[in-house]
Structures are given as structure tokens and as C-alpha cells.
Enzyme design. Sequence first.
Site, PDB file in Angstrom:
ATOM      1  N   GLY A   1      12.537   0.839   1.863  1.00 23.88           N
ATOM      2  CA  GLY A   1      13.608   0.388   0.816  1.00 23.88           C
ATOM      3  C   GLY A   1      14.605  -0.636   1.706  1.00 23.88           C
TER       4      GLY A   1
ATOM      5  CB  ILE B   1       7.295  -3.889   9.529  1.00 23.94           C
ATOM      6  CG1 ILE B   1       8.694  -3.621   8.570  1.00 23.94           C
ATOM      7  CG2 ILE B   1       7.756  -5.038  10.298  1.00 23.94           C
ATOM      8  CD1 ILE B   1       9.989  -3.176   9.191  1.00 23.94           C
TER       9      ILE B   1
ATOM     10  CB  SER C   1      -1.085   0.022   1.128  1.00 23.10           C
ATOM     11  OG  SER C   1      -1.564   1.173   1.430  1.00 23.10           O
TER      12      SER C   1
ATOM     13  CG  ASN D   1      -3.731   0.065   3.635  1.00 21.73           C
ATOM     14  OD1 ASN D   1      -4.079   1.410   4.235  1.00 21.73           O
ATOM     15  ND2 ASN D   1      -2.825  -0.726   4.056  1.00 21.73           N
TER      16      ASN D   1
ATOM     17  CB  CYS E   1      -0.149   5.266   8.814  1.00 21.56           C
ATOM     18  SG  CYS E   1       0.553   6.946   7.723  1.00 21.56           S
TER      19      CYS E   1
ATOM     20  N   GLY F   1       7.385  -2.920  -2.053  1.00 19.40           N
ATOM     21  CA  GLY F   1       7.004  -1.570  -1.807  1.00 19.40           C
ATOM     22  C   GLY F   1       7.891  -0.736  -2.550  1.00 19.40           C
ATOM     23  CB  THR F   2      10.699   1.593  -1.483  1.00 12.99           C
ATOM     24  OG1 THR F   2       9.867   1.963  -0.284  1.00 12.99           O
ATOM     25  CG2 THR F   2      11.401   2.352  -1.850  1.00 12.99           C
TER      26      THR F   2
ATOM     27  CG  ASN G   1      -2.159   2.264   7.628  1.00 11.65           C
ATOM     28  OD1 ASN G   1      -1.387   1.940   8.339  1.00 11.65           O
ATOM     29  ND2 ASN G   1      -2.111   3.246   6.682  1.00 11.65           N
TER      30      ASN G   1
ATOM     31  N   GLY H   1      -3.929   3.589   0.861  1.00 13.26           N
ATOM     32  CA  GLY H   1      -4.757   3.834   2.153  1.00 13.26           C
ATOM     33  C   GLY H   1      -5.885   4.746   2.016  1.00 13.26           C
TER      34      GLY H   1
END
Lengths: 301, 248
Positions: free
Chosen positions: A214, A188, A18, A96, A127, A262-263, A124, A43
Amino acid sequence: MKVELFGVEFENPVWTASGTFGFGLEYSPYVDLNKVGAVCVKGLSLKPREGNPPPRIWETPCGMLNAIGLQNPGVEFFIEKIVPQLKRYRCKVVANIYGSSVEEYVLVAKELKGVEGVDAIELNISCPNVKKGGLAFGVDPKESAKLTEKVKGATDKPVIVKLSPNVTDIVEMAKSVESAGADAVSAINTLLGMAIDVKKRKPKIKNKFGGLSGPAIKPVAVRMVYQVSRAVKIPVIGIGGISNWEDAVEFFLAGARAVQVGTANFFNPKAVEEIVEGVKRYMEENGFASIEEINGALIED
Amino acid sequence: MAFKVLENRSLNGRDYLLKVKVDKELILKVKPGQFGMVQVRPSLQFDPLLRRPLGIFDLEGDSVSFLYRVYGRGTELLTRLTPKEEVEILMPLGSSIPEKGSRYLFIAGGIGIGGVFLGAKLFKEKGKEVLILYGERNRESLSALSFIEKYSIDSVIYTEDGSFGKKGLITQDLSLYKDWTWIACGPTPMLKAVKEIAEELSVECYLSLDRRMACGVGACLGCTVETVYGYKRCCVEGPIFKADEVIL
């Protein structure tokens, strides 16, 4: 590479995390969404959110900080405009969701009840970039259990709870949401961080703090996935710096039943496709028939 | 996508020209004002992590080129790319310069020339009236001068120290160009000044903005620009914005 988790069958165990893949459609010119196991969308809140003032991102060694602040068009827009477009693809859709109060989370979950084309909800509670809600629920095991229970009661969809690493004991958090009825946990979310411009003597990000993501955070994530997957019976979905197939296999060996990329999407839009191919090859070469077999293959002396 | 490097040379020690080979189909897709997300890290390393947004400077035959200035570690690493190596680039991205006008004034401050030059070149080819105002600190910094000359594009050059062209700031004579459409790219103080003058004179004006970006495709919401309509993404709604809509 099909995997079945909480009653849903996924084309493969490699999903997008997300906040790093928009609603998937932004990437559709560059990525074949049919090859993505699931898209965990940006989200969603009850009403549209503008997000935080800029600058919102800063690059750090092997990683980046972000404080987007959950900018999103709201759950109604998502259901009416986005879901119909995502239905054209084979990828599963994980919504999300975010709220600034228990009531708001429940209302967002209710909106999504019965919506065809949404396969699961990811809660979520981690955040780090919003003032109310978000992380507030993610650091207190009692609060997060209460929230999980309420959302479970408001939806017909499987609920994944996304855990924060910004806690003393992530295992306690995972056990707590498991006992409250969570169908899975994902771990995580980002690590709370900060960067300062030494010339201007100001924080690099307007929000001061941002979430670190990252490759830099991968070892923390692997450790947490390892601990959590040994403490709960529900599936653990691994997230944190996964950038190639070796990273994904590392999370599977640590105990993850699926992973979220993700990243890496930012610096390599083809990351998910490459990871799916790489994991397939690894499984063939090492005689693994399922992800669960990799889960049990870690050698610990 | 990976592209073969044809050229990556220093123009004046600080500004570089990166030229890559592309197929004809891609050339046809590029509109003036758009950019590419260029990978600067060596392929097996994760540092610096993110691609860099660079304006598409020129199209020639089957090549696309970028004019970039070395500001930090990312652009420094980019200078080490050599011909025949490959470089990952996502392009073309973002909004483009609207083509409905007939007289275009391109206002380029420093390396901002990289964001507007292609517009000037292509609009001239289409028969529009085009003038570039190009401002720099001094003569040595005018790295794009040879390209302006090569395509015989009308220009007025400004240097702050007077070592070439007119002495002073690029914004000093803007009131002479009331009937033109303005396209400006450069440092924020310059863009602020251009926006202000354009609003005073009621000139149609567009700005090419530059923000730190992570994805370049509208997904990360990191490159936010403040506008009168709320936050917009520099990579999708921009980099070309209507000057009177942005809040600088």
C-alpha cells in the site's frame, strides 16, 4: 502508450501486481481488462496450495499486512481453465510462479513452455509468507542467480525476477539475476511486517508476520527502483503503493519502464484505468513521447 | 461506483443507517444476504485504506440502505458522511439466501440484523412464512426495531437484561422451530450455538458470516472461511454459508 519490453509489446506500461488482482477475471465486471497493460496473475505452484490459516490480513496506517500463503489452484488448472478465458482480452498475461525448491520452479516453468496466451514469467523469489522457497531464494544472490539460470533454461518465455525489499542490498540481488540471464526485474515485493492486538496480546495475523503493502511502502519502493535501474541494463518494473498517476510517474522518473498496481486495486478497482489516463495526459502536457523519455528526465543537482 | 447519500443518521448513538440513491437496474440485481464494499476514507486520503463490507439492509424505491455499528475508525469516519455527498460502493457482492424453503426463521444477534433483515422483508413479500428472532443486550440497542414494525414482520425480541421482549438469549427457544429454514447472523459465539442446535435437530440452516476483507470480489484471498471443503472466500462463496459446512 504502447511499450515494448523484452520483445513483447504491451498496450501500456500499467500492469496489475500478482496477488492483488486474482487472475484478472474476478475484476472483469468492474475493470476493462483491455485497458490493463498486463495482468500478473496470482502466484502459481506445481500443485494446488491451500494457503495460510486465517486471519490473513490486517489494515495498517496507509497500508495493509497480508499472509495469504500463495493459495492457488495450481499451474495445470491455470493453463486449462484460466488462460483460454484471458485470451479474450488484449491485456498481456504474466504468469507469476513459485516453487518450494529449484526443481519445483523449473517444473512449473516447463508446464508453461509453449503455452499460447502466457507472455512472460515472473519469478516469485520474494514471498515473505511461505515457509519453504519464496523469500529463501530472494535474499541470497547466489541462490537467486542459480534459480534464474535454471528457469531460463527451462522456458521459452521472458523471465522477470521479482525482487524482495527484505535484503541488505537490493542492487546486488538485481545484478546477480541480471548476470544469470533475467530479462527484467520487478521491484518491490512486500516488506515483512507485524501487528499485535494489545487487548488479546496476540499477533493480528495467524502467520504472525505478513507482507506490508500500500501507499505506506511507496517511498521505499521508489528509492529501490531508482537504485536498481541505475545498476542494471535490463528493464525495471516498479511496484509499491502505486495508487494514482502521480505515483506512477514518480516510478517512471525513478527509472521504471513499467509499473504494477497492487493494493490500490482493492480500494479502487478503477485505479489502473485512471492511472493510464493520467499518465497519458501528463506525457502530452509535458511533451514526453515515451516512458523512456520520462526515465531520463529526473533532474538531479 | 459513486452513489449520492440520501441519509446517514444515528439510530441510537451507536448504530447508523446509511441510505444511498441507486438506479432501478441495480435494485433488480440485489439478492437478500448480499453486501457492498463501502469506502470510508475521505477521497484524497489513504487512511483508513480499505473499504468496509456492509450487509445490504433494505431496498426502497430507488435507494439501498446499510445498517452499521460504529466499531472502529473506519465506521466512525463513515458516520461523518452527509446527504448530497457521494460515497464509493461496490455492490451487490457475494452469495445470497437460498429461496427454496417456505418457512424462514431469521436469527439476528445484535447488528447481525443488518445481514438478514432484507431476506425477511423480501420473503414475506413473496408470501413465505417469516419470523425474525432479534436479540440484543438491552432495549436501547434494538436499533432495527422500527424497521421490523414498519414492514409488519412477525418477530420475537430477546434482551439479555429483560428490558424489552423476552429476557435471555436468542438461542433459548430455537427447538420450537424445527420445521423452519434458519438463517442466522450475529457474533461468532451465537453462530456457533445456532449451528450446534441446528445440527442436533437436523434443521436446514445457513449462516451469514463477516470477515475482514480487502477486495470484496474474490481476488485477494484475505477473507478466508474454514469449511469442510477447505478454505472458502467469505466475499464470493459467502457471506451466506450452509451451517454444517463451515468450521467456526
